[in-house]
Scaffold this active site. Structure first.
Site, PDB file in Angstrom:
ATOM      1  N   ASP A 110      11.967   5.677 -33.091  1.00  0.00           N
ATOM      2  CA  ASP A 110      13.017   4.599 -32.880  1.00  0.00           C
ATOM      3  C   ASP A 110      12.521   3.247 -33.109  1.00  0.00           C
ATOM      4  O   ASP A 110      11.371   2.979 -33.438  1.00  0.00           O
ATOM      5  CB  ASP A 110      13.264   4.639 -31.353  1.00  0.00           C
ATOM      6  CG  ASP A 110      14.799   3.718 -30.947  1.00  0.00           C
ATOM      7  OD1 ASP A 110      15.278   3.567 -32.049  1.00  0.00           O
ATOM      8  OD2 ASP A 110      14.906   3.398 -29.969  1.00  0.00           O
ATOM      9  N   ASP A 140      23.450   2.019 -32.523  1.00  0.00           N
ATOM     10  CA  ASP A 140      23.815   1.616 -31.211  1.00  0.00           C
ATOM     11  C   ASP A 140      25.319   1.620 -31.302  1.00  0.00           C
ATOM     12  O   ASP A 140      25.700   0.283 -30.756  1.00  0.00           O
ATOM     13  CB  ASP A 140      23.018   0.514 -30.420  1.00  0.00           C
ATOM     14  CG  ASP A 140      21.616   0.770 -30.171  1.00  0.00           C
ATOM     15  OD1 ASP A 140      21.100   2.177 -30.311  1.00  0.00           O
ATOM     16  OD2 ASP A 140      20.722  -0.047 -29.983  1.00  0.00           O
ATOM     17  N   ASP A 190      13.512   9.530 -23.347  1.00  0.00           N
ATOM     18  CA  ASP A 190      13.343   7.969 -23.961  1.00  0.00           C
ATOM     19  C   ASP A 190      12.187   7.331 -23.516  1.00  0.00           C
ATOM     20  O   ASP A 190      11.451   7.952 -22.864  1.00  0.00           O
ATOM     21  CB  ASP A 190      14.749   7.461 -23.523  1.00  0.00           C
ATOM     22  CG  ASP A 190      15.001   6.375 -24.735  1.00  0.00           C
ATOM     23  OD1 ASP A 190      14.389   5.549 -24.904  1.00  0.00           O
ATOM     24  OD2 ASP A 190      16.368   6.062 -25.050  1.00  0.00           O
ATOM     25  N   GLU A 243      12.492  -3.204 -36.083  1.00  0.00           N
ATOM     26  CA  GLU A 243      13.522  -4.092 -35.216  1.00  0.00           C
ATOM     27  C   GLU A 243      13.299  -5.600 -35.375  1.00  0.00           C
ATOM     28  O   GLU A 243      14.034  -6.138 -35.854  1.00  0.00           O
ATOM     29  CB  GLU A 243      13.751  -3.642 -33.724  1.00  0.00           C
ATOM     30  CG  GLU A 243      14.726  -4.556 -33.165  1.00  0.00           C
ATOM     31  CD  GLU A 243      15.369  -3.838 -32.146  1.00  0.00           C
ATOM     32  OE1 GLU A 243      15.506  -4.351 -30.836  1.00  0.00           O
ATOM     33  OE2 GLU A 243      15.732  -2.346 -32.303  1.00  0.00           O
ATOM     34  N   GLU A 275      13.495  -0.139 -38.282  1.00  0.00           N
ATOM     35  CA  GLU A 275      13.883  -0.849 -39.323  1.00  0.00           C
ATOM     36  C   GLU A 275      12.956  -1.728 -39.908  1.00  0.00           C
ATOM     37  O   GLU A 275      13.050  -1.852 -41.173  1.00  0.00           O
ATOM     38  CB  GLU A 275      14.909  -1.710 -38.529  1.00  0.00           C
ATOM     39  CG  GLU A 275      16.217  -1.122 -38.249  1.00  0.00           C
ATOM     40  CD  GLU A 275      16.126  -0.261 -36.791  1.00  0.00           C
ATOM     41  OE1 GLU A 275      16.803   0.603 -36.654  1.00  0.00           O
ATOM     42  OE2 GLU A 275      15.157  -1.143 -36.118  1.00  0.00           O
ATOM     43  N   ARG A 279      16.457   6.319 -36.987  1.00  0.00           N
ATOM     44  CA  ARG A 279      17.562   5.450 -37.298  1.00  0.00           C
ATOM     45  C   ARG A 279      17.408   4.609 -38.375  1.00  0.00           C
ATOM     46  O   ARG A 279      18.281   3.830 -38.581  1.00  0.00           O
ATOM     47  CB  ARG A 279      18.185   4.927 -35.744  1.00  0.00           C
ATOM     48  CG  ARG A 279      17.236   3.559 -35.664  1.00  0.00           C
ATOM     49  CD  ARG A 279      17.755   2.522 -34.409  1.00  0.00           C
ATOM     50  NE  ARG A 279      17.155   1.343 -34.558  1.00  0.00           N
ATOM     51  CZ  ARG A 279      17.410   0.477 -33.136  1.00  0.00           C
ATOM     52  NH1 ARG A 279      18.109   0.954 -32.089  1.00  0.00           N
ATOM     53  NH2 ARG A 279      16.823  -0.639 -33.211  1.00  0.00           N
ATOM     54  N   HIS A 338      24.602  10.868 -26.187  1.00  0.00           N
ATOM     55  CA  HIS A 338      23.560   9.993 -25.809  1.00  0.00           C
ATOM     56  C   HIS A 338      24.270   8.554 -25.617  1.00  0.00           C
ATOM     57  O   HIS A 338      24.995   7.893 -26.272  1.00  0.00           O
ATOM     58  CB  HIS A 338      22.372   9.866 -27.023  1.00  0.00           C
ATOM     59  CG  HIS A 338      21.321   8.871 -26.580  1.00  0.00           C
ATOM     60  ND1 HIS A 338      20.198   9.386 -25.872  1.00  0.00           N
ATOM     61  CD2 HIS A 338      21.174   7.649 -26.882  1.00  0.00           C
ATOM     62  CE1 HIS A 338      19.366   8.190 -25.611  1.00  0.00           C
ATOM     63  NE2 HIS A 338      19.894   7.106 -26.540  1.00  0.00           N
TER      64      HIS A 338
END
Length: 805
Positions: free
Chosen positions: A415, A483, A302, A420, A418, A466, A542
């Protein structure tokens, strides 16, 4: 050339709901190459028969230019011949789907097998935008453009992406705006993956082929009305039909692209957490897996690989050497142990990161309204976002990936895609934030996938993301469900999310096993989640690090039970790899709803029991302290308990006892299940020593299964003719059970001899004769199981005969 016949019935009356927009007046129909152009007073319709099971409709409002470029569609329309149209009503027939046009009042209706599938209600119109509360401030428009359809009373509706709503999503108005939902449990109306797809229990799909944000209204007003709504863009949709659920998904993934085969190691166990702070911590963790003899195939780093702190370091995108002094050596040592390394990346470049000045200088960032790099705050710091819609941004980002891959990294994690945080005022090269928001993750995956094709054409990429959009599966995207809370409620929503996404083309949707969010130390929950993980696409525990996600750091009991689950995952590698191949060839999900097996109304909302491939019936344990479980067994087969061989006749609901060491797992009577010995890494799997389990059921007179195998790493191995197909067939006659083993090979495959342990279940007699390739064998069943060792040169067919007395 295929013909579309155009008929003009004397009596063509179809009334459903309301007729189309009463102000829309039919003018004429003109012939096109493979479809029709229908002119009306306020614009025109372009209808294209893509093939016999897919038709595309676009409305062009008068005076408006419509972008014909699709983010999703890759299938080219077939050439069709169309004869001129006359009359007051017209019907346009392919050999499959048909389009019916009422001239007055104007209406478009779609049929398949002479039955109505769907019809436009108002069709296209504009009206006031009424924002949903959960996207106020995100979706901004005074009015929105809508396409409205009629539904029948009893349709069950699926789709709209990843949500936790229950399998039947009818009755909801849902935002199409990708956004993370931290710590969700049993209910989430808006998550990372929103898709403009509706699937009906009548076995048709509507795909709205438009990128900008909007909504899907799945009959929220209870007036049998389905509405797509958007702020701008294409007024294009495809109607897709199928003769079965498998056929429907095959047709949709032909339209939008098939998922490439992932590397075989992706089906193994991952070591992953948020996150490993140092090289020493990472190496110690893998050492613990090895000493505990728990199989592991990959480790995921990560965000600490590029910085010491969570905040203020995103965008560095280079190794933080204080914590990882010899990352190349670490990755190489892991590789020698069969462990592949995956790095996280994000599209955000913080203004205080090492890459900010370079990103500004090379003009690779999204802009504000006056053309400066867009800067805004979010949890990780003050940031800009890479503009992957301009050549400079794509090239710059891919060069960073090349640097990462040069370290020996074998997987890339995208990651926060979107994205985010993505303010509406941010401008990209091709449009505003809201015009590209939902497709950002899609195009980010495309950037990586196409980079691999150019720079590493023989390597299969592993792209964990994601967020994405319709068609993202063709870029090899491996999605996960975000999440999720580390609670029983979090676990309960996972089968639904994976099953729904599999129906929408994303066969590899999976969850953070054990749950991600929160410091909940619950070993029973953890074990049950990992046991479910055996029968879902990617096995990747995870979590936030306050409670360990890796089994090697859990209690002895939890570690023992987790190890048992992981070992079963590895034993099933031949079966699971074939599921990946089926997905690659036909888009078939690895996890399949139970109604794929039995098309009964009572099963249409069931996500508690599902199929893993064709032959496993799985019921995960989703609540604490469960002693018994009621399970419905489809009437299409008899089912055998995988662990104790108890036979249960199909077509009944039965209460079964639940064991601590496993979840209820059943195998279809007559099935072949191909398994292997446990290996500590998929690198050690050679597919030459196999267990072939056959579940004898006297009612199944013939059965056949095919299992695919290749080297597990070469891109497009099947297309390159570098594979083998192992074919197993069983036939029951009056006197014999005969099992045949044969194989076929790609022209570039080098076959080798195999040791097969044929394990035949439910043999409740002592066979008088057993013959292998004509030679008599003396073997006695033990506990109703007959084990027959077979040495097999796959270039030759082998027959095994067992007398039925």
């Amino acid at each position: 050339m295929k013909n579309i016949k155009i008929l003009f019935p004397l009596l063509f009356i179809y009334i459903v709901g309301f007729a189309q927009n009463s102000n829309r007046v039919f003018k004429n129909i003109e012939q096109t190459k493979n479809g029709l152009e229908i002119n009306v007073n306020d614009g025109k319709y372009l209808i294209t028969f893509i093939n016999e099971k897919i038709v595309e409709t676009t409305f062009f409002p008068k005076g408006e230019e419509v972008n014909m470029k699709s983010h999703a569609v890759v299938l080219k329309a077939e050439d069709l011949e169309i004869t001129p149209v006359l009359g007051n009503q017209s019907e346009f027939f392919s050999n499959g789907i048909s389009v019916h046009v009422n001239h007055n009042p104007f209406q478009i209706i779609y049929k398949y097998n002479n039955e109505v599938i769907i019809s436009e209600k108002q069709g296209y119109f504009k009206s006031k935008h009424i924002p949903l509360e959960n996207v106020k401030g995100n979706i901004i428009a005074k009015e929105t453009e809508k396409i409205e359809f009629n539904l029948t009373d009893n349709e069950v509706l699926y789709g709209a992406g990843a949500r936790a709503l229950g399998m039947n999503r009818r009755g909801n108005r849902l935002a199409l705006f990708n956004r993370a939902h931290y710590g969700y449990e049993t209910h989430s109306e808006l998550m990372n993956f929103t898709l403009p797809i509706v699937i009906s229990s009548k076995k048709y799909m509507l795909h709205f082929d438009n990128a900008p944000v909007g909504y899907l209204d799945l009959d929220s007003k209870k007036d049998n009305c389905l509405t797509y709504e958007t702020i701008s863009g294409r007024k294009t949709y495809q109607v897709i039909v199928g003769d079965s659920w498998i056929d429907l998904i095959d047709n949709y993934t032909n339209l939008t692209g098939k998922q490439p085969l992932p590397p075989r190691w992706a089906l193994g166990n991952f070591s992953s957490r948020f996150g490993y702070h140092s090289q020493q911590e990472t190496e110690n963790t893998i050492a613990k897996f090895k000493s505990a003899k728990i199989p592991v195939d990959a480790v995921i780093l990560d965000l600490y690989w590029f910085g010491k702190d969570i905040q203020g370091t995103m965008g560095n995108l280079e190794v933080y050497k204080d914590s990882f002094p010899d990352i190349k050596g670490m990755i190489s040592n892991f590789k020698n142990k069969g462990v592949k390394t995956v790095f996280i990346t994000e599209p955000f470049i913080l203004t205080n990161s090492k890459k900010w000045n370079e990103a500004v200088e090379k003009d690779v960032l999204g802009k504000d309204s006056v053309g400066n790099p867009a800067k805004y705050d979010f949890y990780f710091g003050n940031t800009g976002i890479v503009d992957i819609y301009k050549k400079e941004g794509k090239d710059w980002f891919w060069n960073i990936y090349k640097d990462i891959l040069s370290l020996g990294v074998k997987g890339l994690w995208g990651d926060l895609g979107e994205p985010e945080v993505h303010p509406t005022w941010v401008q990209h090269a091709t449009g505003s934030a809201n015009e590209v928001h939902n497709t950002y993750g899609h195009d980010w995956a495309k950037l990586i996938f196409e980079g691999y094709k150019t720079e590493f054409p023989n390597e299969r990429p592993f792209i964990l993301m994601r967020a994405g959009y319709s068609g993202s599966q063709r870029f090899g995207m491996i999605p996960w469900s975000g999440d999720v809370n580390r609670t029983w409620g979090g676990l309960q929503s996972q089968p639904e999310i994976a099953l729904q996404m599999g129906m929408q083309g994303f066969g590899y949707m999976h969850s953070d096993l054990g749950g991600f969010a929160g410091a909940n130390l619950d070993d029973n929950l953890y074990v049950r989640w990992l046991q479910y993980g055996v029968f879902q696409p990617i096995f990747r525990p995870h979590a936030q690090e306050d409670v360990a996600s890796e089994p090697v750091f859990r209690s002895e009991k939890a570690k023992k039970l987790a190890k048992k689950a992981i070992e079963l995952r590895y034993k099933l590698l031949p079966y699971n790899y074939n599921l990946a191949f089926e997905n690659n060839q036909k888009g078939t999900p690895l996890m399949r709803p139970i109604f794929f097996e039995e098309d009964a109304e009572k099963l249409m909302s069931n996500s508690e029991t599902y199929l893993w491939g064709k032959d496993f019936l799985i019921t995960p344990i989703l609540q604490d302290s469960v002693k018994t479980k009621e399970i419905y067994f489809p009437k299409t087969a008899n089912w055998f308990n995988f662990y104790v061989d108890e036979k249960i006749e199909g077509g009944q609901t039965k209460t079964v006892k639940v064991k601590e060491k496993s979840i209820p797992t059943y195998v279809r009577g007559g099935a072949f299940i191909l398994m292997t010995d446990v290996v500590q890494t998929t690198d050690n799997y050679k597919a030459n020593k196999l267990e072939l389990h056959y579940y004898y059921d006297a009612s199944v007179k013939e059965s056949e299964r095919t299992f695919y195998n290749d080297d597990g790493i070469t891109a497009n191995a099947f297309e390159k003719r570098n594979y083998e197909l192992l074919e197993f067939e069983a036939e029951i006659s009056k006197r014999w059970l005969e099992i045949e083993l044969e194989a076929e090979f790609g022209s570039n495959w080098q076959s080798s001899e195999k040791e097969i342990m044929l394990v035949i279940h439910n043999i409740n007699w002592n066979p008088k004769k057993i013959k292998v390739a004509g030679k008599r064998k003396r073997i006695t069943p033990q506990n109703n199981v007959l084990k027959i060792p077979v040495k097999w040169n796959p270039k030759k067919e082998v027959a095994i005969k067992i007398s039925l007395k």
